[in-house]
Design a protein around this motif. Structure first.
Motif, PDB file in Angstrom:
ATOM      1  N   LEU A 196       0.832  -1.204   0.000  1.00 18.66           N
ATOM      2  CA  LEU A 196       0.000   0.000   0.000  1.00 18.66           C
ATOM      3  C   LEU A 196       0.870   1.258   0.000  1.00 18.66           C
ATOM      4  O   LEU A 196       0.568   2.235  -0.697  1.00 18.66           O
ATOM      5  CB  LEU A 196      -0.925   0.004   1.219  1.00 18.66           C
ATOM      6  CG  LEU A 196      -1.996  -1.090   1.267  1.00 18.66           C
ATOM      7  CD1 LEU A 196      -2.775  -1.009   2.573  1.00 18.66           C
ATOM      8  CD2 LEU A 196      -2.942  -0.986   0.088  1.00 18.66           C
TER       9      LEU A 196
ATOM     10  N   SER B  98       2.282   1.658  -3.426  1.00 17.82           N
ATOM     11  CA  SER B  98       1.280   2.190  -4.341  1.00 17.82           C
ATOM     12  C   SER B  98       1.085   3.687  -4.131  1.00 17.82           C
ATOM     13  O   SER B  98       0.899   4.444  -5.097  1.00 17.82           O
ATOM     14  CB  SER B  98      -0.047   1.455  -4.133  1.00 17.82           C
ATOM     15  OG  SER B  98      -1.030   1.929  -5.020  1.00 17.82           O
ATOM     16  N   LEU B  99       1.139   4.131  -2.879  1.00 14.23           N
ATOM     17  CA  LEU B  99       1.083   5.568  -2.595  1.00 14.23           C
ATOM     18  C   LEU B  99       2.260   6.289  -3.234  1.00 14.23           C
ATOM     19  O   LEU B  99       2.095   7.356  -3.847  1.00 14.23           O
ATOM     20  CB  LEU B  99       1.076   5.803  -1.085  1.00 14.23           C
ATOM     21  CG  LEU B  99       1.234   7.260  -0.615  1.00 14.23           C
ATOM     22  CD1 LEU B  99       0.071   8.114  -1.109  1.00 14.23           C
ATOM     23  CD2 LEU B  99       1.346   7.331   0.905  1.00 14.23           C
TER      24      LEU B  99
ATOM     25  N   THR C  35       1.692   6.596  -6.917  1.00 13.30           N
ATOM     26  CA  THR C  35       0.708   7.638  -7.207  1.00 13.30           C
ATOM     27  C   THR C  35       1.341   9.019  -7.107  1.00 13.30           C
ATOM     28  O   THR C  35       1.123   9.881  -7.976  1.00 13.30           O
ATOM     29  CB  THR C  35      -0.472   7.535  -6.228  1.00 13.30           C
ATOM     30  OG1 THR C  35      -1.018   6.216  -6.285  1.00 13.30           O
ATOM     31  CG2 THR C  35      -1.548   8.534  -6.570  1.00 13.30           C
TER      32      THR C  35
ATOM     33  N   SER D 173      -3.879   9.877  -4.305  1.00 15.30           N
ATOM     34  CA  SER D 173      -2.870  10.034  -3.263  1.00 15.30           C
ATOM     35  C   SER D 173      -3.532  10.221  -1.896  1.00 15.30           C
ATOM     36  O   SER D 173      -3.117   9.621  -0.899  1.00 15.30           O
ATOM     37  CB  SER D 173      -1.972  11.230  -3.582  1.00 15.30           C
ATOM     38  OG  SER D 173      -1.015  11.433  -2.560  1.00 15.30           O
TER      39      SER D 173
ATOM     40  N   HIS E 188      -5.243   6.948  -0.799  1.00 14.52           N
ATOM     41  CA  HIS E 188      -4.266   5.955  -0.352  1.00 14.52           C
ATOM     42  C   HIS E 188      -3.991   6.087   1.143  1.00 14.52           C
ATOM     43  O   HIS E 188      -3.776   5.080   1.837  1.00 14.52           O
ATOM     44  CB  HIS E 188      -2.954   6.103  -1.132  1.00 14.52           C
ATOM     45  CG  HIS E 188      -2.881   5.217  -2.336  1.00 14.52           C
ATOM     46  ND1 HIS E 188      -3.363   5.583  -3.566  1.00 14.52           N
ATOM     47  CD2 HIS E 188      -2.370   3.966  -2.496  1.00 14.52           C
ATOM     48  CE1 HIS E 188      -3.160   4.600  -4.427  1.00 14.52           C
ATOM     49  NE2 HIS E 188      -2.561   3.609  -3.802  1.00 14.52           N
TER      50      HIS E 188
ATOM     51  N   ILE F 215      -6.376  -1.021  -3.449  1.00 13.70           N
ATOM     52  CA  ILE F 215      -5.776  -0.060  -4.382  1.00 13.70           C
ATOM     53  C   ILE F 215      -6.691   0.162  -5.581  1.00 13.70           C
ATOM     54  O   ILE F 215      -6.864   1.294  -6.059  1.00 13.70           O
ATOM     55  CB  ILE F 215      -4.387  -0.553  -4.840  1.00 13.70           C
ATOM     56  CG1 ILE F 215      -3.412  -0.546  -3.661  1.00 13.70           C
ATOM     57  CG2 ILE F 215      -3.851   0.310  -5.976  1.00 13.70           C
ATOM     58  CD1 ILE F 215      -2.100  -1.258  -3.944  1.00 13.70           C
TER      59      ILE F 215
ATOM     60  N   VAL G 290      -9.487   2.497  -4.714  1.00 15.26           N
ATOM     61  CA  VAL G 290      -8.976   3.878  -4.661  1.00 15.26           C
ATOM     62  C   VAL G 290      -8.979   4.506  -6.053  1.00 15.26           C
ATOM     63  O   VAL G 290      -9.451   5.638  -6.253  1.00 15.26           O
ATOM     64  CB  VAL G 290      -7.556   3.904  -4.065  1.00 15.26           C
ATOM     65  CG1 VAL G 290      -6.861   5.226  -4.375  1.00 15.26           C
ATOM     66  CG2 VAL G 290      -7.603   3.688  -2.562  1.00 15.26           C
ATOM     67  N   TRP G 291      -8.478   3.775  -7.043  1.00 10.96           N
ATOM     68  CA  TRP G 291      -8.380   4.330  -8.396  1.00 10.96           C
ATOM     69  C   TRP G 291      -9.754   4.462  -9.048  1.00 10.96           C
ATOM     70  O   TRP G 291      -9.992   5.417  -9.812  1.00 10.96           O
ATOM     71  CB  TRP G 291      -7.450   3.473  -9.244  1.00 10.96           C
ATOM     72  CG  TRP G 291      -6.010   3.732  -8.930  1.00 10.96           C
ATOM     73  CD1 TRP G 291      -5.178   2.957  -8.188  1.00 10.96           C
ATOM     74  CD2 TRP G 291      -5.240   4.877  -9.336  1.00 10.96           C
ATOM     75  NE1 TRP G 291      -3.931   3.542  -8.097  1.00 10.96           N
ATOM     76  CE2 TRP G 291      -3.942   4.712  -8.786  1.00 10.96           C
ATOM     77  CE3 TRP G 291      -5.517   6.005 -10.084  1.00 10.96           C
ATOM     78  CZ2 TRP G 291      -2.929   5.645  -8.995  1.00 10.96           C
ATOM     79  CZ3 TRP G 291      -4.504   6.938 -10.290  1.00 10.96           C
ATOM     80  CH2 TRP G 291      -3.232   6.750  -9.749  1.00 10.96           C
TER      81      TRP G 291
END
Length: 374
Positions: free
Chosen positions: A73, A76-77, A80, A122, A125, A156, A159-160
């Protein structure tokens, strides 16, 4: 992000406006010098954001110890925030310095969509990281069974999806003006419903969620920290460690004692007088766990505080100005500052994790040493 309407305050020549909105008597060389200085500062900020997030991604990728769902995670942040530094900030530098849009309609649509999508992602996240942390600390045993890479990927993806849903609507009504000459690139805040929808979805709701989650995480972590670690766990209910001068003898204990008869059946019987030396691993693990809880909670608190400081001014202005319309006036330079303060959060996130997360710090230092040796 760009949730403001240019009709509220045009971007043209805002470097030549004073606080009352009248023109300043600056010659061309002074204006050029200010623009060059501003471009250099913003470029350095963009470069620092780019490099710091790349380092976090590389650190996670190359350090096996960091291959956990929680760190996925974080990775992934970082990815982003990396997209913010690549797709959003460079064009924003040109737009901020020149105060006029010169890239055309198609680039404007792509840039606006990237800006809203990446910045929202962002922010969201941070919510899923806090949510993962909350589940891990309040329901550790049960959540550990479901805390997998697949679950992290699903979070994730959500989130997107939410971020894209927030960024898509402006593309439909911007096409109406596609044939007009484009001198500015921003979301039309005449659509008041979208302004409320986007600001709440991208900031206000996530912020409330973050504050609630952090409050519960803090309470749960504090209760663990304040709870005194016990040296006697389940593993020590039928055995004692009797420390002697030459070592420790492991002895079995008769556990037929009953309530009200504490002195019966407590005679230790040593097995073959085998001398072994054992450390109190239970107590040590408890201390390490408490230390990790304290550090993780502190790191999350710093991230929450930095997030609010960076994004709150921008979203307050973005929501108030469209509602206020002609009754409010706001200096455009200050709005540019708030916009870049929000972008600055993409630099703060990797710096905080590198500075306050011990695992990341050690892995990062190891990578630096390996790079120097090579």
């Amino acid at each position: 992000m760009n949730f403001y309407n240019q009709s509220l305050f045009p971007k043209q020549d805002i470097l030549s406006l004073n606080s009352s909105g009248t023109m300043l008597d600056w010659d061309e060389s002074t204006v050029l010098g200010v623009k060059i200085t501003l471009a250099i500062l913003l470029s350095l900020l963009t470069l620092a954001t780019l490099l710091s997030n790349i380092f976090v991604i590389i650190t996670i990728y190359m350090t096996r110890k960091l291959h956990t769902p929680a760190n996925y995670l974080i990775g992934s942040l970082a990815f982003t925030d990396l997209l913010v530094s690549i797709l959003v900030m460079p064009i924003s530098i040109v737009y901020t310095v020149n105060h006029s849009w010169t890239f055309g309609q198609i680039i404007c649509d792509i840039w606006l969509s990237s800006d809203i999508t990446c910045c929202t992602a962002s922010i969201l996240h941070l919510c899923v990281i806090a949510l993962d942390r909350y589940w891990a600390i309040t329901d550790a045993l049960e959540y550990s069974k479901h805390r997998t890479a697949g679950r992290a990927a699903a979070m994730i993806s959500v989130v997107w999806v939410i971020s894209i849903c927030i960024s898509i609507p402006p593309l439909f009504w911007r096409q109406v003006k596609a044939q007009e000459e484009l001198t500015d690139c921003s979301v039309n805040t005449d659509q008041l419903f979208y302004t409320i929808y986007s600001t709440c979805g991208a900031f206000y709701i996530p912020t409330v969620l973050l504050i609630i989650l952090y409050g519960r995480i803090y309470i749960a972590a504090r209760s663990r920290i304040l709870k005194p670690p016990s040296i006697y766990g389940k593993r020590f209910t039928t055995a004692q460690l009797v420390t002697g001068a030459t070592g420790s003898s492991f002895c079995s204990v008769n556990v037929n004692s009953h309530v009200g008869h504490p002195h019966t059946g407590g005679t230790p019987v040593c097995i073959n007088h085998i001398n072994i030396k054992l450390t109190d691993s239970v107590l040590e693990r408890k201390r390490l766990s408490v230390a990790r809880e304290r550090k993780a909670t502190k790191t999350l608190g710093i991230i929450l505080g930095a997030f609010i400081v960076c994004w709150l001014p921008f979203f307050v202005v973005s929501l108030v100005l469209p509602i206020c319309q002609d009754g409010c006036w706001f200096h455009p330079l200050l709005f540019d500052f708030f916009t870049w303060l929000g972008y600055f959060n993409s630099l703060i996130n990797p710096v905080i994790y590198t500075a306050f997360n011990e695992d990341f710090k050690q892995a990062f230092q190891k990578l630096i040493r390996l790079k120097k040796l090579s």
